[in-house]
Design a protein around this motif. Structure first.
Motif, PDB file in Angstrom:
ATOM      1  N   UNK A   1       0.847  -1.176   0.000  1.00  0.00           N
ATOM      2  CA  UNK A   1       0.000   0.000   0.000  1.00  0.00           C
ATOM      3  C   UNK A   1       0.890   1.236   0.000  1.00  0.00           C
ATOM      4  N   UNK A   2       0.533   2.221  -0.785  1.00  0.00           N
ATOM      5  CA  UNK A   2       1.285   3.465  -0.752  1.00  0.00           C
ATOM      6  C   UNK A   2       0.313   4.619  -0.885  1.00  0.00           C
ATOM      7  N   UNK A   3       0.569   5.713  -0.205  1.00  0.00           N
ATOM      8  CA  UNK A   3      -0.346   6.849  -0.261  1.00  0.00           C
ATOM      9  C   UNK A   3      -0.219   7.591  -1.572  1.00  0.00           C
ATOM     10  N   UNK A   4      -1.331   8.139  -2.024  1.00  0.00           N
ATOM     11  CA  UNK A   4      -1.313   8.950  -3.228  1.00  0.00           C
ATOM     12  C   UNK A   4      -0.708  10.301  -2.900  1.00  0.00           C
ATOM     13  N   UNK A   5       0.243  10.735  -3.699  1.00  0.00           N
ATOM     14  CA  UNK A   5       0.875  12.023  -3.491  1.00  0.00           C
ATOM     15  C   UNK A   5       0.122  13.134  -4.204  1.00  0.00           C
ATOM     16  N   UNK A   6      -0.643  12.751  -5.233  1.00  0.00           N
ATOM     17  CA  UNK A   6      -1.242  13.749  -6.092  1.00  0.00           C
ATOM     18  C   UNK A   6      -2.513  13.156  -6.682  1.00  0.00           C
ATOM     19  N   UNK A   7      -3.594  13.906  -6.668  1.00  0.00           N
ATOM     20  CA  UNK A   7      -4.868  13.417  -7.182  1.00  0.00           C
ATOM     21  C   UNK A   7      -4.797  13.109  -8.673  1.00  0.00           C
ATOM     22  N   UNK A   8      -3.846  13.697  -9.389  1.00  0.00           N
ATOM     23  CA  UNK A   8      -3.758  13.452 -10.824  1.00  0.00           C
ATOM     24  C   UNK A   8      -2.752  12.352 -11.166  1.00  0.00           C
ATOM     25  N   UNK A   9      -2.299  11.602 -10.164  1.00  0.00           N
ATOM     26  CA  UNK A   9      -1.355  10.510 -10.398  1.00  0.00           C
ATOM     27  C   UNK A   9      -2.046   9.335 -11.066  1.00  0.00           C
ATOM     28  N   UNK A  10      -1.286   8.576 -11.828  1.00  0.00           N
ATOM     29  CA  UNK A  10      -1.803   7.377 -12.474  1.00  0.00           C
ATOM     30  C   UNK A  10      -1.601   6.171 -11.575  1.00  0.00           C
ATOM     31  N   UNK A  11      -2.605   5.311 -11.514  1.00  0.00           N
ATOM     32  CA  UNK A  11      -2.505   4.078 -10.747  1.00  0.00           C
ATOM     33  C   UNK A  11      -3.041   2.940 -11.599  1.00  0.00           C
ATOM     34  N   UNK A  12      -2.252   1.904 -11.808  1.00  0.00           N
ATOM     35  CA  UNK A  12      -2.686   0.755 -12.597  1.00  0.00           C
ATOM     36  C   UNK A  12      -3.651  -0.092 -11.778  1.00  0.00           C
ATOM     37  N   UNK A  13      -4.817  -0.464 -12.348  1.00  0.00           N
ATOM     38  CA  UNK A  13      -5.743  -1.316 -11.605  1.00  0.00           C
ATOM     39  C   UNK A  13      -5.125  -2.672 -11.281  1.00  0.00           C
ATOM     40  N   UNK A  14      -4.317  -3.180 -12.193  1.00  0.00           N
ATOM     41  CA  UNK A  14      -3.562  -4.405 -11.947  1.00  0.00           C
ATOM     42  C   UNK A  14      -2.095  -4.008 -12.068  1.00  0.00           C
ATOM     43  N   UNK A  15      -1.389  -3.858 -10.943  1.00  0.00           N
ATOM     44  CA  UNK A  15      -0.032  -3.309 -10.978  1.00  0.00           C
ATOM     45  C   UNK A  15       1.018  -4.218 -11.603  1.00  0.00           C
ATOM     46  N   UNK A  16       0.796  -5.538 -11.598  1.00  0.00           N
ATOM     47  CA  UNK A  16       1.761  -6.438 -12.214  1.00  0.00           C
ATOM     48  C   UNK A  16       1.049  -7.722 -12.638  1.00  0.00           C
ATOM     49  N   UNK A  17       1.668  -8.426 -13.564  1.00  0.00           N
ATOM     50  CA  UNK A  17       1.187  -9.743 -13.966  1.00  0.00           C
ATOM     51  C   UNK A  17       2.368 -10.691 -13.943  1.00  0.00           C
ATOM     52  N   UNK A  18       2.065 -11.974 -13.846  1.00  0.00           N
ATOM     53  CA  UNK A  18       3.117 -12.979 -13.889  1.00  0.00           C
ATOM     54  C   UNK A  18       2.940 -13.794 -15.164  1.00  0.00           C
ATOM     55  N   UNK A  19       4.043 -14.089 -15.815  1.00  0.00           N
ATOM     56  CA  UNK A  19       4.042 -14.928 -16.998  1.00  0.00           C
ATOM     57  C   UNK A  19       5.131 -15.980 -16.853  1.00  0.00           C
ATOM     58  N   UNK A  20       4.986 -17.066 -17.611  1.00  0.00           N
ATOM     59  CA  UNK A  20       5.991 -18.117 -17.614  1.00  0.00           C
ATOM     60  C   UNK A  20       6.466 -18.290 -19.044  1.00  0.00           C
ATOM     61  N   UNK A  21       7.782 -18.323 -19.230  1.00  0.00           N
ATOM     62  CA  UNK A  21       8.357 -18.438 -20.567  1.00  0.00           C
ATOM     63  C   UNK A  21       7.993 -19.795 -21.165  1.00  0.00           C
ATOM     64  N   UNK A  22       7.371 -19.781 -22.355  1.00  0.00           N
ATOM     65  CA  UNK A  22       6.964 -21.004 -23.039  1.00  0.00           C
ATOM     66  C   UNK A  22       8.145 -21.661 -23.757  1.00  0.00           C
ATOM     67  N   UNK A  23       9.182 -20.876 -24.016  1.00  0.00           N
ATOM     68  CA  UNK A  23      10.387 -21.383 -24.679  1.00  0.00           C
ATOM     69  C   UNK A  23      11.567 -20.515 -24.273  1.00  0.00           C
TER      70      UNK A  23
END
Length: 171
Positions: A1-23
């Motif tokens: 959790x981190x506080x918003x510094x600015x009301x106009x800041x961008x925040x990703x709804x999903x901050x990261x994803x995980x993937x697995x290398x297929x090759x």
């Protein structure tokens, strides 16, 4: 959790994803990385089966790509040609050189629908209400999906209750 510094800041709804290398894959870096022996690497070998965490949050707000105001919400960015730093970054997202909807074969199939949905809701709200911050400090809580909350929000089993206090006034 981190506080918003600015009301106009961008925040990703999903901050990261995980993937697995297929090759076995060579993963390029945006810029060269200096090695311990003083050389430079421009890519790294990712063996098949390796799990990778992709930070959507950092990709979409990287000042080296988007400039010093990268964390600010500035819709006018897309009203002019994108800067060379954005075009040359070769970010594999499905939309506007961003990773918001991921990219490639596992990208979000509903990205166009979600954009249309946001446009409809915003067009209705903006012609009906004046929307202002409530003055309460907003914090961002990261679970599967990032969500806003406040310091004094009730705590549930999943964390603090979702809250985004704002003032709505009829126009």
């Amino acid at each position: 959790m981190y506080p918003s510094q600015n009301a106009s800041e961008l925040h990703a709804p999903i901050p990261f994803v995980m993937r697995q290398a297929a090759e076995d894959t060579m993963l390029p870096f945006l810029e060269p990385v200096e090695t311990l022996k003083g050389g430079q690497k421009r890519e790294i070998m990712v063996p098949k089966g390796t799990r990778i965490f992709i930070s959507i949050l950092n990709s979409n707000r990287d000042p080296k790509v988007w400039g010093p105001d990268a964390a600010e919400w500035k819709p006018e960015r897309w009203m002019n040609p994108l800067p060379d730093t954005v075009l040359n970054a070769k970010i594999p997202g499905v939309y506007s050189h961003m990773m918001t909807f991921i990219g490639g074969g596992r990208s979000c199939i509903g990205f166009k629908f979600s954009q249309l949905e946001m446009k409809v809701i915003l067009s209705l709200m903006l012609q009906t209400f004046k929307i202002e911050p409530s003055g309460k400090k907003i914090e961002w809580q990261f679970n599967a999906v990032a969500h806003p909350t406040t310091e004094d929000a009730p705590v549930t089993a999943a964390g603090k209750k979702v809250q985004l206090p704002m003032k709505l006034t009829l126009l």
